[in-house]
Design a protein around this motif. Structure first.
Motif, PDB file in Angstrom:
ATOM      1  N   VAL A 221      -0.036   4.508   2.114  1.00 49.87           N
ATOM      2  CA  VAL A 221       0.562   4.411   3.450  1.00 49.87           C
ATOM      3  C   VAL A 221       2.065   4.149   3.349  1.00 49.87           C
ATOM      4  O   VAL A 221       2.864   4.743   4.080  1.00 49.87           O
ATOM      5  N   TYR A 222       2.472   3.279   2.410  1.00 49.24           N
ATOM      6  CA  TYR A 222       3.899   2.990   2.267  1.00 49.24           C
ATOM      7  C   TYR A 222       4.654   4.230   1.803  1.00 49.24           C
ATOM      8  O   TYR A 222       5.745   4.531   2.306  1.00 49.24           O
TER       9      TYR A 222
ATOM     10  N   ILE B  13      -8.110  -0.967  -1.054  1.00 50.19           N
ATOM     11  CA  ILE B  13      -7.098  -1.377  -0.090  1.00 50.19           C
ATOM     12  C   ILE B  13      -5.708  -1.354  -0.723  1.00 50.19           C
ATOM     13  O   ILE B  13      -4.738  -0.906  -0.108  1.00 50.19           O
TER      14      ILE B  13
ATOM     15  N   GLN C 256      -6.151  11.288   3.971  1.00 48.22           N
ATOM     16  CA  GLN C 256      -6.307  10.508   5.205  1.00 48.22           C
ATOM     17  C   GLN C 256      -4.998   9.846   5.624  1.00 48.22           C
ATOM     18  O   GLN C 256      -4.809   9.546   6.799  1.00 48.22           O
ATOM     19  N   THR C 257      -4.117   9.571   4.657  1.00 52.21           N
ATOM     20  CA  THR C 257      -2.945   8.780   5.017  1.00 52.21           C
ATOM     21  C   THR C 257      -1.638   9.565   4.916  1.00 52.21           C
ATOM     22  O   THR C 257      -0.806   9.461   5.798  1.00 52.21           O
TER      23      THR C 257
ATOM     24  N   SER D  64       2.906  -9.414   0.737  1.00 51.58           N
ATOM     25  CA  SER D  64       1.532  -9.386   1.251  1.00 51.58           C
ATOM     26  C   SER D  64       0.645  -8.519   0.372  1.00 51.58           C
ATOM     27  O   SER D  64      -0.524  -8.827   0.169  1.00 51.58           O
TER      28      SER D  64
ATOM     29  N   ILE E 211      -4.764   2.309  -0.888  1.00 54.39           N
ATOM     30  CA  ILE E 211      -4.518   2.959   0.400  1.00 54.39           C
ATOM     31  C   ILE E 211      -3.219   2.426   1.011  1.00 54.39           C
ATOM     32  O   ILE E 211      -2.461   3.182   1.628  1.00 54.39           O
ATOM     33  N   LEU E 212      -2.911   1.153   0.797  1.00 55.34           N
ATOM     34  CA  LEU E 212      -1.654   0.628   1.327  1.00 55.34           C
ATOM     35  C   LEU E 212      -0.465   1.231   0.582  1.00 55.34           C
ATOM     36  O   LEU E 212       0.559   1.552   1.201  1.00 55.34           O
TER      37      LEU E 212
END
Lengths: 252, 85
Positions: A242-243, A235, A78-79, A177, A238-239
Motif C-alpha cells: 500500500v505504501y 499485513i 488488490q492494492t 507503526s 500488504i502495508l
C-alpha cells in the motif's frame, strides 16, 4: 508472584545468552542464529522449488507457486495494480522471510519468534521507508513531497492543520507503526504462550487435574499463534504494498 | 492513610504503583481499538453478505483497517512495558 505462581520477568523470556563471537551489540545469540536460519530456509526453499521447473507443478514447486500467486493476486493486484508486479520479488521475499521468522514461535526447540526483538522489525520498516520514498521521488519527482503534504480536495485554510499531520503520519508514524505492529504482536503471542505454559506446569505439579483446562488452552493458543504469524506476515507485506502504491500514484 | 503508605518500604510501593500503571495504560489503550475493530469487521461482514462477489476486495480492505486500528492498542502494549518504577 501471582496466586502463588512464579512468572518469569520479561527479560528472562526474550533475552538470551551470548553464545559466541564478540560481546555487546554484535554478540551472536539464539535470536540471531534463528534469523540466519530463516534466511537459509527461505533461500533454500525457493532454490529447490525453482531448480527443476515443470509445467504441472508437484511437491515443493506447488507450494512455492501458490506463495507467488498469493503475493501477486492477493496482495499486489488488490492494492497497487498491474504496474506493481515489478515489486513481486521484493514483496514475496518480505512475506516469506517475516513468516519464517514468526513461525519459530511455535517450533519446538526454537520457540522464540525472531520478530519479538525490536531490531529486525525496525530494520525492515526502515528498509520499507527508504524504498517507498525512493519510489515516490522516482515517479513524481520533487512534487512527491507536495502531493503527500497537500492532498487535493481540501479547503485551503485546513492545509494549516492537514499538512503537518500528513507529513508526520507519512514520514514518521508509518515506519514506527509498521515495526511496532509486528514486534508487539509477536511479543504478545510469545508472552501468552509462556504464561499458559507456566500455569499448566505449576498446576500439573500441584493438582494434576487442574492442568487440563490451561493445557487445552495452550494447545488452542498454539494453533492461534500459527494464524497470527501468517496474518502478521500478510499485513506487513500488504502495508508495504500500500505504501509503495501510494507513492506511485498521487492521491486525486 | 498517607502515613501508612509512607511507613511502607517505598521500593515496594513504587513497584506496586508501577504494576497498577501498566494495567491502566494497556487497559485504556485497548478500549478504543477493541470497539473499532468490532465496527470494522462487523461492517465488512455486512458488505460480504450483501455482495459475496466482492468478498476478496472487502477482505483485503478489512485487514488493512484492522491493521491501522490495532496499531494503537499495540502502542499501549509496548508503552506498558516501557513504564518502569
Amino acid at each position: 508472584m501471582i496466586l502463588g505462581l512464579d512468572f518469569p520477568p520479561i527479560s528472562h523470556a526474550i533475552e538470551w545468552r551470548d553464545l559466541f563471537g564478540t560481546h555487546g551489540a554484535f554478540a551472536i545469540n539464539k535470536v540471531v542464529l534463528l534469523m540466519w536460519l530463516s534466511v537459509l530456509v527461505v533461500a533454500v526453499f525457493f532454490f529447490i522449488a525453482s531448480r527443476r521447473q515443470q509445467l504441472v507443478p508437484t511437491g515443493v514447486q506447488n507450494v512455492a507457486e501458490s506463495a507467488v500467486d498469493f503475493v501477486r493476486e492477493g496482495i499486489i493486484m488488490q492494492t497497487i495494480g498491474k504496474e506493481g508486479l515489478f515489486y513481486t520479488p521484493f514483496l514475496l521475499t518480505v512475506f516469506s522471510f517475516v513468516f519464517v521468522c514468526n513461525i519459530w514461535e511455535i517450533i519446538p526447540g526454537a520457540q522464540m519468534p525472531v520478530n519479538a526483538r525490536m531490531a529486525l522489525p525496525m530494520l525492515m520498516a526502515l528498509l520499507v521507508w527508504v524504498i517507498f520514498n525512493f519510489v515516490g521521488v522516482k515517479n513524481q519527482g520533487i512534487r512527491y513531497l507536495k502531493n503527500v503534504c497537500f492532498p487535493p480536495g481540501v479547503p485551503w485554510p485546513l492545509y494549516i492543520l492537514v499538512a503537518p499531520i500528513e507529513f508526520v503520519s507519512t514520514f514518521l508514524v508509518r515506519p514506527l507503526s509498521l515495526s511496532v505492529r509486528l514486534f508487539a504482536n509477536m511479543l504478545a503471542g510469545h508472552l501468552l504462550l509462556i504464561s499458559f505454559a507456566v500455569l499448566s506446569t505449576a498446576l500439573w505439579n500441584s493438582t494434576k487435574v487442574g492442568a487440563v483446562l490451561p493445557g487445552a488452552l495452550l494447545i488452542g493458543l498454539t494453533g492461534f499463534e500459527i494464524l497470527v504469524s501468517a496474518l502478521q506476515a500478510y499485513i506487513f507485506t500488504i502495508l508495504t504494498a500500500v505504501y509503495i502504491g501510494g507513492a506511485m500514484h498521487p492521491e486525486h | 492513610m498517607l502515613h501508612v503508605l509512607a511507613a511502607q518500604d517505598s521500593g515496594e510501593l513504587v513497584q506496586g504503583l508501577t504494576a497498577v500503571g501498566r494495567g491502566i495504560v494497556y487497559g485504556g489503550a485497548a478500549i478504543g481499538p477493541g470497539i473499532s475493530i468490532g465496527i470494522v469487521v462487523g461492517n465488512a461482514i455486512t458488505a460480504m453478505a450483501r455482495q459475496p462477489e466482492a468478498a476478496g476486495m472487502v477482505r483485503t480492505t478489512m485487514f488493512l483497517g484492522i491493521a491501522f486500528t490495532e496499531a494503537l492498542a499495540l502502542f499501549g502494549f509496548v508503552l506498558a512495558f516501557i513504564i518502569s518504577g
